[in-house]
Design an enzyme around this catalytic site. Structure first.
Site, PDB file in Angstrom:
ATOM      1  N   GLY A  16       0.789  -1.241   0.000  1.00 63.58           N
ATOM      2  CA  GLY A  16       0.000   0.000   0.000  1.00 63.58           C
ATOM      3  C   GLY A  16       0.811   1.275   0.000  1.00 63.58           C
ATOM      4  O   GLY A  16       0.342   2.301   0.505  1.00 63.58           O
ATOM      5  N   SER A  17       2.004   1.250  -0.600  1.00 65.08           N
ATOM      6  CA  SER A  17       2.774   2.503  -0.610  1.00 65.08           C
ATOM      7  C   SER A  17       2.182   3.510  -1.594  1.00 65.08           C
ATOM      8  O   SER A  17       2.221   4.719  -1.341  1.00 65.08           O
ATOM      9  CB  SER A  17       4.257   2.242  -0.908  1.00 65.08           C
ATOM     10  OG  SER A  17       4.451   1.852  -2.248  1.00 65.08           O
ATOM     11  N   ARG A  69     -15.456 -15.511  -9.601  1.00 65.12           N
ATOM     12  CA  ARG A  69     -14.991 -14.130  -9.782  1.00 65.12           C
ATOM     13  C   ARG A  69     -16.158 -13.139  -9.819  1.00 65.12           C
ATOM     14  O   ARG A  69     -16.082 -12.052  -9.250  1.00 65.12           O
ATOM     15  CB  ARG A  69     -14.176 -14.042 -11.090  1.00 65.12           C
ATOM     16  CG  ARG A  69     -13.354 -12.780 -11.207  1.00 65.12           C
ATOM     17  CD  ARG A  69     -12.601 -12.694 -12.526  1.00 65.12           C
ATOM     18  NE  ARG A  69     -11.614 -13.739 -12.744  1.00 65.12           N
ATOM     19  CZ  ARG A  69     -10.435 -13.817 -12.147  1.00 65.12           C
ATOM     20  NH1 ARG A  69     -10.076 -12.902 -11.272  1.00 65.12           N
ATOM     21  NH2 ARG A  69      -9.600 -14.797 -12.397  1.00 65.12           N
ATOM     22  N   ARG A  95      -5.847  -8.936  -8.219  1.00 68.28           N
ATOM     23  CA  ARG A  95      -6.866  -9.815  -8.792  1.00 68.28           C
ATOM     24  C   ARG A  95      -7.263  -9.284 -10.161  1.00 68.28           C
ATOM     25  O   ARG A  95      -7.345  -8.065 -10.359  1.00 68.28           O
ATOM     26  CB  ARG A  95      -8.142  -9.854  -7.929  1.00 68.28           C
ATOM     27  CG  ARG A  95      -7.938 -10.284  -6.507  1.00 68.28           C
ATOM     28  CD  ARG A  95      -7.475 -11.698  -6.356  1.00 68.28           C
ATOM     29  NE  ARG A  95      -8.389 -12.687  -6.901  1.00 68.28           N
ATOM     30  CZ  ARG A  95      -8.112 -13.977  -7.000  1.00 68.28           C
ATOM     31  NH1 ARG A  95      -6.923 -14.442  -6.616  1.00 68.28           N
ATOM     32  NH2 ARG A  95      -8.995 -14.828  -7.482  1.00 68.28           N
ATOM     33  N   LEU A  97      -9.995  -8.415 -12.767  1.00 72.36           N
ATOM     34  CA  LEU A  97     -11.395  -8.006 -12.600  1.00 72.36           C
ATOM     35  C   LEU A  97     -12.233  -8.482 -13.778  1.00 72.36           C
ATOM     36  O   LEU A  97     -11.766  -8.485 -14.921  1.00 72.36           O
ATOM     37  CB  LEU A  97     -11.462  -6.485 -12.487  1.00 72.36           C
ATOM     38  CG  LEU A  97     -10.768  -5.925 -11.227  1.00 72.36           C
ATOM     39  CD1 LEU A  97     -10.510  -4.434 -11.372  1.00 72.36           C
ATOM     40  CD2 LEU A  97     -11.595  -6.222  -9.985  1.00 72.36           C
ATOM     41  N   ASN A 111      -5.541   2.307 -12.908  1.00 73.58           N
ATOM     42  CA  ASN A 111      -4.551   1.399 -12.324  1.00 73.58           C
ATOM     43  C   ASN A 111      -3.167   2.001 -12.499  1.00 73.58           C
ATOM     44  O   ASN A 111      -2.937   2.791 -13.413  1.00 73.58           O
ATOM     45  CB  ASN A 111      -4.614   0.046 -13.063  1.00 73.58           C
ATOM     46  CG  ASN A 111      -3.614  -0.967 -12.523  1.00 73.58           C
ATOM     47  OD1 ASN A 111      -3.428  -1.086 -11.304  1.00 73.58           O
ATOM     48  ND2 ASN A 111      -2.957  -1.686 -13.411  1.00 73.58           N
ATOM     49  N   HIS A 113       0.734   0.689 -13.173  1.00 78.22           N
ATOM     50  CA  HIS A 113       1.470  -0.497 -13.594  1.00 78.22           C
ATOM     51  C   HIS A 113       2.954  -0.142 -13.675  1.00 78.22           C
ATOM     52  O   HIS A 113       3.314   0.888 -14.234  1.00 78.22           O
ATOM     53  CB  HIS A 113       0.959  -0.968 -14.959  1.00 78.22           C
ATOM     54  CG  HIS A 113       1.620  -2.228 -15.418  1.00 78.22           C
ATOM     55  ND1 HIS A 113       1.289  -3.463 -14.901  1.00 78.22           N
ATOM     56  CD2 HIS A 113       2.612  -2.435 -16.313  1.00 78.22           C
ATOM     57  CE1 HIS A 113       2.062  -4.386 -15.468  1.00 78.22           C
ATOM     58  NE2 HIS A 113       2.854  -3.786 -16.329  1.00 78.22           N
ATOM     59  N   SER A 140       3.269   3.497 -15.449  1.00 74.36           N
ATOM     60  CA  SER A 140       2.144   4.069 -16.192  1.00 74.36           C
ATOM     61  C   SER A 140       0.885   4.047 -15.332  1.00 74.36           C
ATOM     62  O   SER A 140       0.602   3.048 -14.679  1.00 74.36           O
ATOM     63  CB  SER A 140       1.855   3.239 -17.452  1.00 74.36           C
ATOM     64  OG  SER A 140       3.020   3.018 -18.220  1.00 74.36           O
ATOM     65  N   THR A 145      -9.476  -1.330 -18.784  1.00 71.67           N
ATOM     66  CA  THR A 145     -10.437  -1.896 -19.730  1.00 71.67           C
ATOM     67  C   THR A 145     -10.379  -3.410 -19.529  1.00 71.67           C
ATOM     68  O   THR A 145      -9.477  -3.908 -18.839  1.00 71.67           O
ATOM     69  CB  THR A 145     -10.056  -1.515 -21.181  1.00 71.67           C
ATOM     70  OG1 THR A 145      -8.719  -1.956 -21.426  1.00 71.67           O
ATOM     71  CG2 THR A 145     -10.142  -0.008 -21.410  1.00 71.67           C
ATOM     72  N   ASP A 149      -3.971  -4.563 -18.564  1.00 70.31           N
ATOM     73  CA  ASP A 149      -2.902  -3.565 -18.753  1.00 70.31           C
ATOM     74  C   ASP A 149      -2.901  -2.935 -20.148  1.00 70.31           C
ATOM     75  O   ASP A 149      -1.836  -2.564 -20.670  1.00 70.31           O
ATOM     76  CB  ASP A 149      -1.521  -4.193 -18.468  1.00 70.31           C
ATOM     77  CG  ASP A 149      -1.390  -4.715 -17.046  1.00 70.31           C
ATOM     78  OD1 ASP A 149      -2.046  -4.152 -16.142  1.00 70.31           O
ATOM     79  OD2 ASP A 149      -0.647  -5.687 -16.828  1.00 70.31           O
TER      80      ASP A 149
HETATM   81  C1  GRF Z   1       3.433  -1.158  -7.497  1.00 71.77           C
HETATM   82  O1  GRF Z   1       4.680  -1.346  -8.081  1.00 71.77           O
HETATM   83  C2  GRF Z   1       2.365  -1.007  -8.539  1.00 71.77           C
HETATM   84  O2  GRF Z   1       2.810  -0.386  -9.707  1.00 71.77           O
HETATM   85  C3  GRF Z   1       2.007  -2.430  -8.833  1.00 71.77           C
HETATM   86  O3  GRF Z   1       2.090  -3.094  -7.609  1.00 71.77           O
HETATM   87  C4  GRF Z   1       2.971  -2.389  -6.733  1.00 71.77           C
HETATM   88  C5  GRF Z   1       2.178  -2.042  -5.518  1.00 71.77           C
HETATM   89  O4  GRF Z   1       2.962  -1.487  -4.512  1.00 71.77           O
HETATM   90  N1  GRF Z   1       0.712  -2.510  -9.474  1.00 71.77           N
HETATM   91  P1  GRF Z   1       2.267  -0.776  -3.279  1.00 71.77           P
HETATM   92  O5  GRF Z   1       1.317  -1.802  -2.656  1.00 71.77           O
HETATM   93  O6  GRF Z   1       1.531   0.416  -3.776  1.00 71.77           O
HETATM   94  O7  GRF Z   1       3.372  -0.422  -2.349  1.00 71.77           O
END
Ligand code: GRF
Length: 196
Positions: A16-17, A69, A95, A97, A111, A113, A140, A145, A149
């Site tokens: 969760g950073s 799901r 997960r 979606l 999202n 990525h 990114s 969609t 990704d």
């Molecule tokens: C991040 O690198 C994000 O881009 C990817 O998963 C990681 C999540 O890290 N989708 P955090 O939980 O936000 O620290």
């Protein structure tokens, strides 16, 4: 008339950073969005503690408690709607979606990525970037969609790949940028500067 502050639900599965950087941004006086919910599919996600400490409503919906799901996604959708979220931000949510869920939040679901999409969709992006020998890597923010990704890109940040990089050093350099571009993208979306 008071201006509507965009309500953001953040979906996490772990550390969760990115969520934390969004929470920090939302505490700024000029921020056009608020976080109304942090939802995790894992009860042990570290980010839940951070959100609770910040006084943000949290919820846990564990995918293994649902037969499929679709029913898991429906429960998440219900929870998100109960919290009146305008925008749903995936932040390390692990997960896939359903198309139904994606459709329900079309244009409001984003999202982050850890690659310069369309390069390195899917998992292990830093490892694959190192193996492929690219000189630049990054992150990114994109609209979600149904295809993984592959949605329209909202923001990107680039970092150099250095000769002595390993997965950890490269991931850390990218993550620093993630923490900048995700709040920026949410601001732009909340202010109506970008549309799906
Ligand atoms: C991040 O690198 C994000 O881009 C990817 O998963 C990681 C999540 O890290 N989708 P955090 O939980 O936000 O620290």
């Amino acid at each position: 008339m008071t201006k509507h502050t965009s309500q953001v639900a953040i979906l996490i599965s772990g550390r969760g950073s990115n969520m934390q950087s969004i929470l920090a941004d939302s505490a700024q006086a000029d921020c056009p969005y608020q976080v109304c919910l942090v939802l995790s599919n894992r009860a042990d996600a570290q980010g839940l503690n951070t959100a609770q400490a910040a006084g943000i409503p949290t919820a846990v919906i564990q995918h293994q408690d649902y037969p499929d799901r679709i029913s898991f996604d429906q429960q998440m959708q219900h929870c998100i709607q109960t919290h009146h979220a305008d925008v749903v931000a995936l932040a390390g949510f692990m997960r896939i979606l359903s198309a139904e869920f994606v459709q329900a939040f079309s244009g409001r679901l984003i999202n982050i990525h850890p690659s310069l999409l369309p390069e390195f969709k899917g998992l292990h992006t830093h490892q694959r970037a190192l193996e492929s020998g690219v000189k630049e890597h990054g992150a990114s923010v994109h609209f979600v969609t149904p295809e993984l990704d592959a949605g329209p890109i909202i923001a990107q940040a680039r970092v150099p790949v250095l000769a002595d990089d390993d997965v950890d050093s490269l991931a850390a350099r990218v993550l620093e940028q993630e923490h900048l571009i995700y709040p920026q993208a949410l601001r732009a979306l909340a202010q109506g500067e970008i549309k799906f």
